[in-house]
Design a protein around this motif. Structure first.
Motif, short mmCIF file in Angstrom:
data_model
loop_
_atom_site.label_atom_id
_atom_site.label_comp_id
_atom_site.label_asym_id
_atom_site.label_seq_id
_atom_site.Cartn_x
_atom_site.Cartn_y
_atom_site.Cartn_z
N CYS A 274 0.84 -1.19 0.00
CA CYS A 274 0.00 0.00 0.00
C CYS A 274 0.89 1.25 0.00
N CYS B 24 -7.03 -1.49 0.60
CA CYS B 24 -6.00 -1.97 1.52
C CYS B 24 -6.67 -2.52 2.78
N ILE C 87 -2.57 1.01 -4.38
CA ILE C 87 -1.96 -0.29 -4.10
C ILE C 87 -1.15 -0.72 -5.32
#
Length: 124
Positions: free
Chosen positions: A59, A89, A99
């Motif tokens: 992330c 996430c 992400i």
């Protein structure tokens, strides 16, 4: 006896070709792996992404790593939903746009997270 709902059906599915259903039942009863409702060995669809591999992700917001798949809509099976695919996430709920695929493999990430720091017990 546990029955696979994909092979035996729930009674609410669409009518299918009898030979296709029989092939799926034979594979399930003979111990073959059932991949799900679109597990057809004789018809491979080139645009299908339903059974794509899992990856390690990082992330960009919280910099946590996690392993799995991000949700995507299959061009061939637009109504298929995989509940274990990530929509955001799992740590900070950042959107999919934040992400990225990790630069490391999941095995390397596990090694990093399980590693002990030298002298980690001193001074605490």
């Amino acid at each position: 006896m546990n029955r696979c709902p994909h092979c035996f059906g729930t009674g609410k599915e669409l009518k299918r070709n009898k030979s296709t259903v029989n092939k799926r039942l034979d594979r399930c009863l003979n111990g073959s792996k059932c991949l799900g409702p679109n597990d057809e060995t004789d018809s491979v669809e080139p645009d299908c992404i339903c059974h794509r591999p899992q990856h390690a992700y990082e992330c960009d917001r919280c910099h946590q790593f996690f392993h799995g798949r991000l949700t995507e809509t299959c061009p061939q099976h637009k109504s298929e939903i995989y509940l274990m695919d990530f929509q955001c996430c799992p740590y900070c709920a950042a959107p999919k746009s934040m992400i990225q695929i990790a630069k490391f493999t999941w095995e390397q990430i596990c090694k990093f997270e399980n590693a002990e720091l030298p002298g980690g017990d001193e001074g605490l």
